[in-house]
Design an enzyme around this catalytic site. Structure first.
Site, PDB file in Angstrom:
ATOM      1  N   LEU A 214       0.781  -0.963   0.256  1.00  0.00           N
ATOM      2  CA  LEU A 214       0.358  -0.205   0.163  1.00  0.00           C
ATOM      3  C   LEU A 214       1.042   1.070   0.091  1.00  0.00           C
ATOM      4  CD1 LEU A 214      -2.951  -1.048   3.028  1.00  0.00           C
ATOM      5  CD2 LEU A 214      -3.061  -0.880  -0.383  1.00  0.00           C
TER       6      LEU A 214
ATOM      7  N   SER B  56      -5.601  -0.144  10.258  1.00  0.00           N
ATOM      8  CA  SER B  56      -6.115  -1.408   9.757  1.00  0.00           C
ATOM      9  C   SER B  56      -7.267  -1.734  10.118  1.00  0.00           C
ATOM     10  CB  SER B  56      -5.197  -3.187  10.380  1.00  0.00           C
ATOM     11  OG  SER B  56      -5.889  -4.186   9.544  1.00  0.00           O
TER      12      SER B  56
ATOM     13  N   TYR C 166      -0.616  -8.505  16.111  1.00  0.00           N
ATOM     14  CA  TYR C 166      -1.215  -7.381  15.257  1.00  0.00           C
ATOM     15  C   TYR C 166      -2.629  -6.691  15.592  1.00  0.00           C
ATOM     16  CZ  TYR C 166      -1.927  -5.115   9.997  1.00  0.00           C
ATOM     17  OH  TYR C 166      -2.539  -4.681   9.470  1.00  0.00           O
TER      18      TYR C 166
ATOM     19  N   LYS D 286      -2.819  -2.417  16.477  1.00  0.00           N
ATOM     20  CA  LYS D 286      -3.547  -1.372  16.112  1.00  0.00           C
ATOM     21  C   LYS D 286      -4.789  -0.247  16.187  1.00  0.00           C
ATOM     22  CE  LYS D 286      -1.162  -1.799  11.763  1.00  0.00           C
ATOM     23  NZ  LYS D 286      -0.155  -0.666  11.190  1.00  0.00           N
TER      24      LYS D 286
ATOM     25  N   THR E  62      -1.609  -6.917  -1.905  1.00  0.00           N
ATOM     26  CA  THR E  62       0.182  -6.587  -1.616  1.00  0.00           C
ATOM     27  C   THR E  62       0.899  -7.903  -1.613  1.00  0.00           C
ATOM     28  OG1 THR E  62      -0.703  -6.597   0.810  1.00  0.00           O
ATOM     29  CG2 THR E  62      -1.319  -4.755  -0.813  1.00  0.00           C
TER      30      THR E  62
END
Length: 282
Positions: free
Chosen positions: A15, A136, A149, A153, A184
């Protein structure tokens, strides 16, 4: 459209690269950070004279401050800063080593904080600017096997929410960018995966990991269109504080927020029992 100077961290792939390409296509000047000389040359070849590469490790706070100060002097006043650099760490909570959790926060949270803090004094002095960071959909909802993760975020979301309220008085906008699943290599070679060590999680987690790996390269989200969306909001007088990208993110975030709202309503009476009879309301 007024031409702008952008700084985007992590533009080698994914991104970050798409954001940079969209900004360059729109005629803006972009300083992109990378991790190697090869990636620096590749980025600057995108548009000579408008794409400027800088080698940077965002976990080195002093280096981040130095790069931002140097860019302000040599390239020009930064109008838009996008803290994009980050990565995914997959693994159940119990199986993920604490050292890997710390590293996840070091990059995803503290790297973004260092980038935004370095740019903020310059924007505050000018009374204008737009700070963005890529969180995210996992910053507004959570899934099994991504606790570190999602935790990083969620943390970044809270920082951005407070920051936006602090700097609005200076004419500075703050946007949290919340992508869903984009095509991606985030879920492929770029993802770090904790080793499996506890069989009890096999039934739940094994299919999730397998499905994510199989879907890599065939995700719904189009990075180029995400780049166009970012360029669009950077041109607005009143950009959003939150930008959810992708129909999958809209669906999952909406469901997660509905579940929270339902919990709040269901336990409202119990929540009220913890007050003193008299006290100061916030």
């Amino acid at each position: 459209m007024q031409k702008q100077n952008w700084l985007i961290t992590g533009v080698s792939t994914g991104l970050g690269r798409a954001f940079a390409q969209a900004a360059l296509t729109a005629g803006h000047t972009v300083v992109g950070t990378v991790r190697s000389e090869k990636d620096l040359r590749g980025f600057e070849e995108l548009r000579s004279g408008h794409a400027h590469g800088r080698i940077l490790d965002v976990t080195d706070g002093d280096a981040v401050s130095g790069v931002v100060a140097e860019v302000e002097r040599s390239v020009g006043c930064l109008d838009v800063v996008v803290a994009n650099a980050g990565y995914g760490l997959e693994g159940t909570f119990e199986e993920t080593p604490l050292a890997e959790v710390r590293r996840q926060f070091e990059v995803n949270v503290f790297g973004a904080v260092a980038t935004l803090q370095a740019a903020l004094p310059h924007m505050r002095a000018r009374r204008r600017g737009h700070l963005m960071a890529v969180t995210s959909m996992g910053g507004l909802m959570a899934v099994p096997g991504m606790s570190a993760y999602c935790g990083s975020k969620f943390a970044l979301e809270g920082i951005l929410e407070a920051l936006g309220k602090e700097v609005a008085q200076f004419g500075i906008h703050v946007t949290a960018i919340e992508p869903g699943s984009f095509r991606t290599d985030w879920a492929g070679r770029s993802m770090t995966r904790a080793a499996r060590t506890v069989d009890d999680y096999d039934e739940l987690f094994a299919p999730i990991r397998e499905a994510r790996q199989k879907a890599s390269g065939n995700q719904l989200g189009n990075p180029a269109k995400a780049g166009d969306a970012l360029v669009h909001i950077a041109s607005l007088e009143r950009p959003p504080a939150h930008l959810v990208l992708g129909s999958d993110a809209l669906r999952l975030v909406t469901a997660a927020r509905t579940a929270v709202d339902e919990d709040i309503r269901a336990w409202e009476a119990l929540s009220r029992t913890t007050d003193f009879a008299e006290g100061a309301q916030l």
